[in-house]
Design a protein around this motif. Structure first.
Motif, short mmCIF file in Angstrom:
data_model
loop_
_atom_site.label_atom_id
_atom_site.label_comp_id
_atom_site.label_asym_id
_atom_site.label_seq_id
_atom_site.Cartn_x
_atom_site.Cartn_y
_atom_site.Cartn_z
N LYS A 1 0.83 -1.20 0.00
CA LYS A 1 0.00 0.00 0.00
C LYS A 1 0.87 1.25 0.00
N SER A 2 1.95 1.22 0.79
CA SER A 2 2.90 2.32 0.87
C SER A 2 4.21 1.72 1.39
N PRO A 3 5.29 2.49 1.42
CA PRO A 3 6.55 1.93 1.94
C PRO A 3 6.46 1.45 3.39
N ASP A 4 5.50 1.96 4.16
CA ASP A 4 5.34 1.56 5.56
C ASP A 4 4.12 0.69 5.80
N GLU A 5 3.45 0.27 4.74
CA GLU A 5 2.19 -0.47 4.88
C GLU A 5 2.18 -1.64 3.89
N PRO A 6 2.44 -2.87 4.37
CA PRO A 6 2.53 -4.03 3.47
C PRO A 6 1.21 -4.62 3.03
N SER A 7 0.07 -4.07 3.44
CA SER A 7 -1.21 -4.60 2.98
C SER A 7 -1.34 -4.43 1.48
N ASN A 8 -2.27 -5.16 0.87
CA ASN A 8 -2.43 -5.14 -0.58
C ASN A 8 -2.58 -3.72 -1.10
N GLY A 9 -1.72 -3.36 -2.05
CA GLY A 9 -1.75 -2.03 -2.63
C GLY A 9 -2.61 -1.97 -3.87
N ASP A 10 -2.36 -0.96 -4.70
CA ASP A 10 -3.22 -0.68 -5.85
C ASP A 10 -2.81 -1.43 -7.12
N PHE A 11 -1.60 -2.01 -7.15
CA PHE A 11 -1.08 -2.54 -8.40
C PHE A 11 -0.78 -4.04 -8.33
N THR A 12 -1.07 -4.73 -9.43
CA THR A 12 -0.72 -6.14 -9.57
C THR A 12 0.19 -6.30 -10.78
N TRP A 13 1.01 -7.34 -10.73
CA TRP A 13 1.88 -7.71 -11.86
C TRP A 13 1.66 -9.19 -12.12
N ARG A 14 1.06 -9.52 -13.25
CA ARG A 14 0.69 -10.90 -13.50
C ARG A 14 0.93 -11.27 -14.95
N LEU A 15 0.92 -12.57 -15.21
CA LEU A 15 1.06 -13.08 -16.58
C LEU A 15 -0.32 -13.12 -17.22
N ASP A 16 -0.43 -12.44 -18.36
CA ASP A 16 -1.68 -12.37 -19.10
C ASP A 16 -1.53 -13.26 -20.34
N THR A 17 -2.51 -14.13 -20.58
CA THR A 17 -2.40 -15.08 -21.69
C THR A 17 -3.63 -15.05 -22.59
N PRO A 18 -3.91 -13.92 -23.23
CA PRO A 18 -5.05 -13.90 -24.17
C PRO A 18 -4.75 -14.75 -25.40
N ARG A 19 -3.53 -14.60 -25.92
CA ARG A 19 -3.02 -15.45 -27.00
C ARG A 19 -1.59 -15.83 -26.64
N LEU A 20 -0.63 -14.99 -27.06
CA LEU A 20 0.73 -15.17 -26.59
C LEU A 20 0.88 -14.52 -25.22
N PRO A 21 1.62 -15.14 -24.31
CA PRO A 21 1.73 -14.60 -22.94
C PRO A 21 2.49 -13.29 -22.90
N GLN A 22 2.09 -12.40 -21.99
CA GLN A 22 2.78 -11.15 -21.73
C GLN A 22 2.58 -10.80 -20.27
N LEU A 23 3.49 -10.01 -19.71
CA LEU A 23 3.37 -9.55 -18.33
C LEU A 23 2.67 -8.20 -18.32
N VAL A 24 1.73 -8.03 -17.39
CA VAL A 24 0.90 -6.83 -17.36
C VAL A 24 0.87 -6.26 -15.94
N VAL A 25 1.09 -4.96 -15.82
CA VAL A 25 0.86 -4.22 -14.57
C VAL A 25 -0.51 -3.57 -14.68
N ALA A 26 -1.33 -3.76 -13.66
CA ALA A 26 -2.68 -3.21 -13.71
C ALA A 26 -3.06 -2.67 -12.34
N THR A 27 -3.99 -1.73 -12.36
CA THR A 27 -4.65 -1.27 -11.15
C THR A 27 -6.12 -1.60 -11.31
N GLY A 28 -6.59 -2.54 -10.53
CA GLY A 28 -7.93 -3.07 -10.75
C GLY A 28 -7.95 -3.81 -12.09
#
Length: 308
Positions: A178-205
């Motif tokens: 969430k912030s440098p002092d708050e380890p709870s889940n923040g606003d951003f995710t980084w995951r593997l997206d596989t619609p066709r060929l795989p790619q890495l995606v950063v998303a907010t929501g």
């Protein structure tokens, strides 16, 4: 030294928790043992340490893993969304073989799941930074009952996977603090997206912020060649049962990490042991033109830093 054999025999017999603390192996706990706030597990090669910590400017307590000899850098947090408010946390292995984190009142703050049943479960912190629950008679990774690598926080270590394996219900991805002092889940995710060929995606929501471009067989097409790339390799497994990405390092493995920070930036970092600081190898997005959807209908983006 004449009393040493007696102490060894005595230690193996005493069931009192006070004496058990002296019998605990440095990197493991068993169902007859527990770890309280102030105690830690240290991996056999002295690379990683597991214990309770408080972020800077916070009094909350969390169970986490950090580098032992590097600047205090947390790479995994168990109870990131459910902190303990005092210094009386206890980590133990329950009767059914799960890892359980308790607070002062004995209430469950966090617990691990299980993929099987072990007659003699043991929890061990490995030199890779992976905290595993396994049968004491087996060290095979395929027989782990649970492992922290399957539930990453904001950091990707060597050997960790992003994506899915043969278990379709388990997706591995990073979530920022969430912030440098708050380890709870923040606003951003980084995951593997596989619609066709795989790619890495950063998303907010559900909104994409950045993508690497599709996998081209060697690397993701939108990521340039990194400095010191000869020291590691990109690995992509993409078939009917698996879709996951991982980085494999050589001798830099223990001191190299990839993280998504609270602002949504991906950072590849290597430890400069001489100066005891983390040095960025690369940061993505590199400039505003890397942001998703910035290039317009004609795929043209211009900025003062690097006209494209």
């Amino acid at each position: 030294m004449e009393g040493l054999p007696f102490f060894t025999f005595f230690c193996s017999l005493i069931s009192s928790s006070i004496f058990l603390k002296f019998c605990v192996a440095s990197d493991t706990i068993t169902p007859t043992q527990s770890m309280v706030d102030g105690e830690t597990l240290v991996s056999s090669g002295q690379r990683f340490e597991l214990g309770f910590f408080s972020p800077e400017n916070s009094k909350n307590r969390y169970l986490g893993i950090w580098y032992k000899s590097a600047p205090h850098t947390v790479v995994w947090v168990a109870n990131r969304n459910n902190p303990i408010t005092d210094s009386h946390g206890v980590l133990t292995i329950s009767i059914n073989g799960t890892l359980v984190l308790l607070n002062q009142e004995g209430s469950v703050v966090w617990y691990s799941g299980l993929s099987g049943i072990a007659e003699n479960p043991v929890a061990q912190l490995l030199d890779s930074g992976n905290f595993v629950l396994r049968d004491s008679l087996s060290k095979c990774s395929q027989s782990y009952l649970w492992q922290s690598f399957d539930y990453p926080s904001d950091t990707l270590l060597a050997g960790m996977k992003l994506g899915r394996t043969s278990n379709p219900d388990l997706e591995r991805y990073l979530i920022s603090w969430k912030s440098p002092d708050e380890p709870s889940n923040g606003d951003f995710t980084w995951r593997l997206d596989t619609p066709r060929l795989p790619q890495l995606v950063v998303a907010t929501g559900s909104t994409k912020k950045y993508r690497t471009g599709p996998w081209n067989g060697i690397r993701f097409s939108g990521i340039p060649v990194f400095p010191n790339e000869q020291h590691y390799s990109h690995i992509m497994i993409f078939d009917k049962e698996n879709a996951y990405y991982m980085l494999s390092f050589d001798n830099y493995s223990a001191n190299t990490r990839t993280t998504i920070n609270h602002s949504g930036f991906i950072q590849w970092l290597r430890l400069d042991e001489h100066n005891a600081e983390w040095v960025p190898l690369y940061i993505l997005p590199y400039d505003p033109c890397d942001n998703y959807g910035q290039r317009g209908a004609n795929s043209i983006c211009r900025n003062s830093r690097t006209p494209i």
